[in-house]
Design an enzyme around this catalytic site. Structure first.
Site, PDB file in Angstrom:
ATOM      1  N   TYR A  32     -24.892 105.958 -33.667  1.00 17.92           N
ATOM      2  CA  TYR A  32     -25.857 106.336 -34.693  1.00 17.92           C
ATOM      3  C   TYR A  32     -25.443 107.622 -35.386  1.00 17.92           C
ATOM      4  CZ  TYR A  32     -27.990 110.032 -31.743  1.00 17.92           C
ATOM      5  OH  TYR A  32     -28.226 111.166 -30.999  1.00 17.92           O
ATOM      6  N   LYS A 147     -21.205 109.569 -30.756  1.00 16.98           N
ATOM      7  CA  LYS A 147     -22.654 109.605 -30.995  1.00 16.98           C
ATOM      8  C   LYS A 147     -23.242 108.235 -30.645  1.00 16.98           C
ATOM      9  CE  LYS A 147     -25.805 111.997 -34.151  1.00 16.98           C
ATOM     10  NZ  LYS A 147     -26.533 112.705 -33.116  1.00 16.98           N
ATOM     11  N   GLU A 179     -23.962 121.699 -23.658  1.00 17.32           N
ATOM     12  CA  GLU A 179     -24.799 121.640 -24.870  1.00 17.32           C
ATOM     13  C   GLU A 179     -26.213 121.251 -24.465  1.00 17.32           C
ATOM     14  OE1 GLU A 179     -23.705 118.442 -27.584  1.00 17.32           O
ATOM     15  OE2 GLU A 179     -23.223 117.129 -25.896  1.00 17.32           O
ATOM     16  N   LEU A 203     -20.974 116.821 -28.210  1.00 21.24           N
ATOM     17  CA  LEU A 203     -20.907 116.205 -29.529  1.00 21.24           C
ATOM     18  C   LEU A 203     -20.465 117.287 -30.514  1.00 21.24           C
ATOM     19  CD1 LEU A 203     -21.632 113.549 -31.150  1.00 21.24           C
ATOM     20  CD2 LEU A 203     -23.591 114.866 -31.943  1.00 21.24           C
TER      21      LEU A 203
HETATM   22  N1  PDD Z   1     -28.689 115.142 -32.412  1.00 20.40           N
HETATM   23  N2  PDD Z   1     -25.358 117.483 -29.396  1.00 20.40           N
HETATM   24  C1  PDD Z   1     -26.042 116.335 -29.209  1.00 20.40           C
HETATM   25  C2  PDD Z   1     -26.008 115.692 -27.867  1.00 20.40           C
HETATM   26  C3  PDD Z   1     -26.778 115.787 -30.273  1.00 20.40           C
HETATM   27  O1  PDD Z   1     -27.453 114.635 -30.095  1.00 20.40           O
HETATM   28  C4  PDD Z   1     -26.807 116.461 -31.535  1.00 20.40           C
HETATM   29  C5  PDD Z   1     -27.570 115.915 -32.707  1.00 20.40           C
HETATM   30  C6  PDD Z   1     -26.081 117.653 -31.665  1.00 20.40           C
HETATM   31  C7  PDD Z   1     -26.037 118.412 -32.964  1.00 20.40           C
HETATM   32  O2  PDD Z   1     -25.328 117.712 -33.946  1.00 20.40           O
HETATM   33  P1  PDD Z   1     -25.661 117.904 -35.494  1.00 20.40           P
HETATM   34  O3  PDD Z   1     -25.577 119.349 -35.778  1.00 20.40           O
HETATM   35  O4  PDD Z   1     -24.592 117.125 -36.182  1.00 20.40           O
HETATM   36  O5  PDD Z   1     -27.036 117.345 -35.721  1.00 20.40           O
HETATM   37  C8  PDD Z   1     -25.354 118.127 -30.580  1.00 20.40           C
HETATM   38  C9  PDD Z   1     -29.460 114.510 -33.457  1.00 20.40           C
HETATM   39  C10 PDD Z   1     -30.128 115.490 -34.338  1.00 20.40           C
HETATM   40  C11 PDD Z   1     -30.426 113.517 -32.827  1.00 20.40           C
HETATM   41  O6  PDD Z   1     -30.065 112.907 -31.828  1.00 20.40           O
HETATM   42  O7  PDD Z   1     -31.523 113.322 -33.354  1.00 20.40           O
END
Ligand code: PDD
Length: 285
Positions: A32, A147, A179, A203
């Site tokens: 996703y 992701k 994280e 991620l």
């Molecule tokens: N999540 N780490 C993880 C495990 C994440 O699921 C996300 C983002 C991030 C941050 O990535 P970004 O800056 O590209 O949003 C780091 C999204 C927001 C979600 O699952 O809704």
């Protein structure tokens, strides 16, 4: 009526149906992406598109129209009359529907491609006051760089954190902070930012990338080095970053207060630089 994208068509949400044999449903065999629309433009859509294509490549999911991701995202915004509103677009691609067996479907089936847009505003209170993280061992697989929608290992610790009154998780692997359940984590000590390097253990967040670029541009010292749990009490600031929340100060990790228990100067500065970066991305300034 909300309009969603499903398998090549824009349709009313209540007409969107998927097969119970969908491998996204049966196995979490799917990936996703989440992007943010700032009431007129996306922030770093090409970076999100590149990450989506990488997730597809790493999981060997073939979506022949992946080149249309950007255009479909824009169309979801316009068809839902969200042009002037802050919103997110959620996008998911599964390996498709086929009788359940671990092997990939043979012959290959079309992937299931689903997207929706919804209004979303930032949690200004969290950005102002900061939040707490609940520290737990990282129970996830060793491909956190993908992701994947198989998020049960994120969800269970997140719910535990939530039930204890914490806003996010602080995952720890081999004694080092990786994280959060849905965000990247940064620390600050003596004015220097620290964050886990890009690897299979995290991620590669698009917001994280923006922070790394801002730090380089504005000469804020930044080291892509994981922080040991033992060092947390010596950290002066911490923050989390993601697309939906931007930059949120962290004032507590489990029972350890961070710094003075309020958002620190480096975090405040980054929040402002991020805001400026969002404004600068507006094509009709
Ligand atoms: N999540 N780490 C993880 C495990 C994440 O699921 C996300 C983002 C991030 C941050 O990535 P970004 O800056 O590209 O949003 C780091 C999204 C927001 C979600 O699952 O809704």
């Amino acid at each position: 009526m909300e309009t969603v994208y499903l398998n090549g068509q824009f349709i009313p949400r209540d007409q969107a149906t998927i097969s119970p044999d969908d491998r996204g449903f049966l196995f979490g065999d799917s990936i996703y992406e989440v992007t943010r629309w700032y009431g007129g433009y996306f922030l770093d859509l090409p970076a999100h598109a590149a990450r989506l294509r990488r997730s597809l490549k790493e999981t060997l999911i073939e979506w022949e129209d992946s080149g249309r991701f950007e255009e479909i995202s824009e169309e979801l915004i316009s068809r839902n009359d969200l042009g002037g509103d802050c919103s997110i677009v959620y996008f998911q691609v599964t390996r498709g529907a086929a009788p359940r067996t671990h092997a990939f479907p043979k012959p290959a089936v079309k992937p299931t491609v689903y997207g929706y847009a919804k209004r979303h505003s930032i949690d200004t209170l969290a950005c102002e006051r900061g939040v707490g993280l609940w520290m737990v061992p990282d129970p996830r697989w060793n491909r956190c760089d993908i992701k994947s929608t198989a998020l049960i290992a994120n969800i269970l610790p997140y719910q535990e954190a939530h039930d204890r009154g914490f806003a996010e998780v602080c995952f720890v692997r081999n004694g080092f902070v990786t994280e959060g359940a849905h965000s990247n984590i940064f620390f600050v000590r003596d004015g220097t930012l620290y964050t886990h390097p890009e690897s299979n253990d995290i991620l590669s967040g698009i917001t994280r990338k923006i922070i790394v670029a801002l730090a380089a541009e504005y000469e804020i010292p930044l080291t892509e080095e994981a922080v040991a749990v033992d060092m947390i009490p010596y950290m002066h600031e911490a923050l989390i970053s993601n697309t939906t929340g931007e930059i949120v100060p962290v004032v507590k990790i489990s029972d350890q207060v961070i710094g003075n228990g309020v958002a620190g100067p480096v975090t405040r500065n980054l929040q402002q630089l991020f805001r400026n970066r969002v404004q600068a991305a507006n094509p009709v300034r």
